[in-house]
Design a protein around this motif. Sequence first.
Motif, PDB file in Angstrom:
ATOM      1  N   UNK A 254     -31.608   6.105 -20.265  1.00  0.00           N
ATOM      2  CA  UNK A 254     -32.906   6.417 -20.863  1.00  0.00           C
ATOM      3  C   UNK A 254     -34.004   6.503 -19.815  1.00  0.00           C
ATOM      4  N   UNK A 255     -33.916   5.707 -18.750  1.00  0.00           N
ATOM      5  CA  UNK A 255     -34.951   5.744 -17.730  1.00  0.00           C
ATOM      6  C   UNK A 255     -34.626   4.815 -16.583  1.00  0.00           C
ATOM      7  N   UNK A 256     -35.282   5.062 -15.454  1.00  0.00           N
ATOM      8  CA  UNK A 256     -35.141   4.188 -14.287  1.00  0.00           C
ATOM      9  C   UNK A 256     -36.520   3.923 -13.722  1.00  0.00           C
ATOM     10  N   UNK A 257     -36.642   2.797 -13.026  1.00  0.00           N
ATOM     11  CA  UNK A 257     -37.909   2.442 -12.374  1.00  0.00           C
ATOM     12  C   UNK A 257     -37.575   1.692 -11.101  1.00  0.00           C
ATOM     13  N   UNK A 258     -38.258   2.059 -10.028  1.00  0.00           N
ATOM     14  CA  UNK A 258     -38.058   1.391  -8.744  1.00  0.00           C
ATOM     15  C   UNK A 258     -39.376   0.755  -8.343  1.00  0.00           C
ATOM     16  N   UNK A 259     -39.454  -0.566  -8.479  1.00  0.00           N
ATOM     17  CA  UNK A 259     -40.678  -1.298  -8.180  1.00  0.00           C
ATOM     18  C   UNK A 259     -40.362  -2.523  -7.339  1.00  0.00           C
ATOM     19  N   UNK A 260     -41.140  -2.697  -6.278  1.00  0.00           N
ATOM     20  CA  UNK A 260     -40.981  -3.858  -5.383  1.00  0.00           C
ATOM     21  C   UNK A 260     -39.548  -4.003  -4.897  1.00  0.00           C
ATOM     22  N   UNK A 261     -38.914  -2.886  -4.616  1.00  0.00           N
ATOM     23  CA  UNK A 261     -37.561  -2.915  -4.079  1.00  0.00           C
ATOM     24  C   UNK A 261     -36.474  -3.233  -5.087  1.00  0.00           C
ATOM     25  N   UNK A 263     -34.419  -1.862  -8.503  1.00  0.00           N
ATOM     26  CA  UNK A 263     -34.111  -0.724  -9.363  1.00  0.00           C
ATOM     27  C   UNK A 263     -33.800  -1.237 -10.762  1.00  0.00           C
ATOM     28  N   UNK A 264     -34.626  -0.840 -11.734  1.00  0.00           N
ATOM     29  CA  UNK A 264     -34.407  -1.233 -13.130  1.00  0.00           C
ATOM     30  C   UNK A 264     -33.909  -0.017 -13.891  1.00  0.00           C
ATOM     31  N   UNK A 265     -32.857  -0.202 -14.673  1.00  0.00           N
ATOM     32  CA  UNK A 265     -32.222   0.888 -15.413  1.00  0.00           C
ATOM     33  C   UNK A 265     -32.219   0.542 -16.896  1.00  0.00           C
ATOM     34  N   UNK A 266     -32.576   1.508 -17.740  1.00  0.00           N
ATOM     35  CA  UNK A 266     -32.558   1.333 -19.190  1.00  0.00           C
ATOM     36  C   UNK A 266     -31.562   2.327 -19.790  1.00  0.00           C
ATOM     37  N   UNK A 267     -30.736   1.818 -20.711  1.00  0.00           N
ATOM     38  CA  UNK A 267     -29.697   2.651 -21.326  1.00  0.00           C
ATOM     39  C   UNK A 267     -29.604   2.347 -22.807  1.00  0.00           C
ATOM     40  N   UNK A 268     -29.243   3.372 -23.585  1.00  0.00           N
ATOM     41  CA  UNK A 268     -29.100   3.179 -25.027  1.00  0.00           C
ATOM     42  C   UNK A 268     -27.831   2.403 -25.365  1.00  0.00           C
ATOM     43  N   UNK A 269     -26.757   2.670 -24.664  1.00  0.00           N
ATOM     44  CA  UNK A 269     -25.485   2.018 -24.941  1.00  0.00           C
ATOM     45  C   UNK A 269     -24.953   1.384 -23.665  1.00  0.00           C
ATOM     46  N   UNK A 270     -24.566   0.119 -23.782  1.00  0.00           N
ATOM     47  CA  UNK A 270     -24.116  -0.615 -22.606  1.00  0.00           C
ATOM     48  C   UNK A 270     -22.818  -0.040 -22.054  1.00  0.00           C
ATOM     49  N   UNK A 271     -21.879   0.321 -22.924  1.00  0.00           N
ATOM     50  CA  UNK A 271     -20.600   0.841 -22.460  1.00  0.00           C
ATOM     51  C   UNK A 271     -20.775   2.177 -21.745  1.00  0.00           C
ATOM     52  N   UNK A 272     -21.629   3.024 -22.301  1.00  0.00           N
ATOM     53  CA  UNK A 272     -21.883   4.316 -21.659  1.00  0.00           C
ATOM     54  C   UNK A 272     -22.546   4.124 -20.298  1.00  0.00           C
ATOM     55  N   UNK A 273     -23.452   3.165 -20.207  1.00  0.00           N
ATOM     56  CA  UNK A 273     -24.109   2.891 -18.931  1.00  0.00           C
ATOM     57  C   UNK A 273     -23.123   2.356 -17.904  1.00  0.00           C
ATOM     58  N   UNK A 274     -22.154   1.554 -18.384  1.00  0.00           N
ATOM     59  CA  UNK A 274     -21.145   1.014 -17.471  1.00  0.00           C
ATOM     60  C   UNK A 274     -20.291   2.123 -16.865  1.00  0.00           C
ATOM     61  N   UNK A 275     -20.136   3.215 -17.606  1.00  0.00           N
ATOM     62  CA  UNK A 275     -19.388   4.356 -17.063  1.00  0.00           C
ATOM     63  C   UNK A 275     -20.279   5.209 -16.157  1.00  0.00           C
ATOM     64  N   UNK A 276     -21.543   5.353 -16.555  1.00  0.00           N
ATOM     65  CA  UNK A 276     -22.442   6.238 -15.820  1.00  0.00           C
ATOM     66  C   UNK A 276     -22.809   5.693 -14.450  1.00  0.00           C
ATOM     67  N   UNK A 277     -22.940   4.378 -14.343  1.00  0.00           N
ATOM     68  CA  UNK A 277     -23.405   3.786 -13.086  1.00  0.00           C
ATOM     69  C   UNK A 277     -22.447   4.037 -11.920  1.00  0.00           C
ATOM     70  N   UNK A 278     -21.148   3.756 -12.034  1.00  0.00           N
ATOM     71  CA  UNK A 278     -20.263   4.049 -10.896  1.00  0.00           C
ATOM     72  C   UNK A 278     -20.118   5.548 -10.631  1.00  0.00           C
ATOM     73  N   UNK A 279     -20.216   6.364 -11.695  1.00  0.00           N
ATOM     74  CA  UNK A 279     -20.131   7.810 -11.483  1.00  0.00           C
ATOM     75  C   UNK A 279     -21.310   8.301 -10.655  1.00  0.00           C
ATOM     76  N   UNK A 280     -22.515   7.802 -10.993  1.00  0.00           N
ATOM     77  CA  UNK A 280     -23.705   8.196 -10.223  1.00  0.00           C
ATOM     78  C   UNK A 280     -23.629   7.688  -8.792  1.00  0.00           C
ATOM     79  N   UNK A 281     -23.075   6.487  -8.607  1.00  0.00           N
ATOM     80  CA  UNK A 281     -22.955   5.923  -7.259  1.00  0.00           C
ATOM     81  C   UNK A 281     -22.018   6.768  -6.398  1.00  0.00           C
TER      82      UNK A 281
END
Length: 308
Positions: A254-261, A263-281
């Motif tokens: 849903x969104x990302x924010x980089x503040x004070x070093x 990285x904060x990530x917001x996602x609608x579904x935890x399982x989907x985010x768990x898949x998306x994070x390593x793919x993006x990396x």
Amino acid sequence: MTSAATPAIQFRNVSRWYGNVVAVNDVTFDVGPGVTGLLGPNGAGKSTILHIMAGLLRPSAGEVHVLGQPAWRNPNIYRHIGLVPEREAVYSFLTGRQFVELAAHLHRLPDPARAAARAIDLVDMAPAASRPTGDYSKGMKQRIKIAAALVHDPQILILDEPFNGADPRQRLQLTDLFRTMAREGRTILYSSHILEEVERLADTVLVIVAGRLAASGDFRQIRALMTDRPHTFTVRSSDDRALAAHLLAEPSIRGVALEDGVLEVRADELLAAARALPAAARQAGVTIHEVRPTDESLESVFSYLVRR
């Protein structure tokens, strides 16, 4: 008395009102062996629920059963229940030992002195047992009340704010005691406003808001069902900016924010985010060092339910 499949405590469509004031409104739940935390803001109806459960208040509507028996006007249930009220219900002129022995006599135990000594040892109050309870601190009064509630070795323990006044060492000692009782197959239900303690001790939670049951179960499972609230977590990687750019291309983020070093990530579904994070990396060519949820605590769940 009851089969293994029957919950220790059963509420069915229970309401309680005082004149025009509704304290408990159509509440249904089961409580089984283990530790259950009862949560809710002040005035939510927690103490009323505990008193109904202990047979001290009659439901205005609905039914309450304890170990398969009606709770109201049923003295038999007190053989199996230990109740610790929030108020300081001790006699200041009695010593701690006399107070617990009095409870043993009321339960008609064959050896009140021995039963009292055992219960006093359980709460680590033997060194102060000969002192009048009027000289006790608040935390000591709480523990001697717990000893009195345990003197007849009950199957169910109902506690209203049991950690009030206890110092850190006493809290740990009581926590260990309740965990041991739960492992023995007993049912422990307690109300508390200290969320960290409930999160550390309780197997399940009941959240009461304005007299209604807002949620019940494992608080992590409750959080997973909050589909209208995004999951938030922080990430540390070898290149947070590059990772953030690739995460934005993921539909589940849903969104990302980089503040004070950070990285904060917001996602609608935890399982989907768990898949998306390593793919993006992988696409960004970065290494992920740490992923930490920021809103998965009991406090987060409680705040969400109260503010809905």
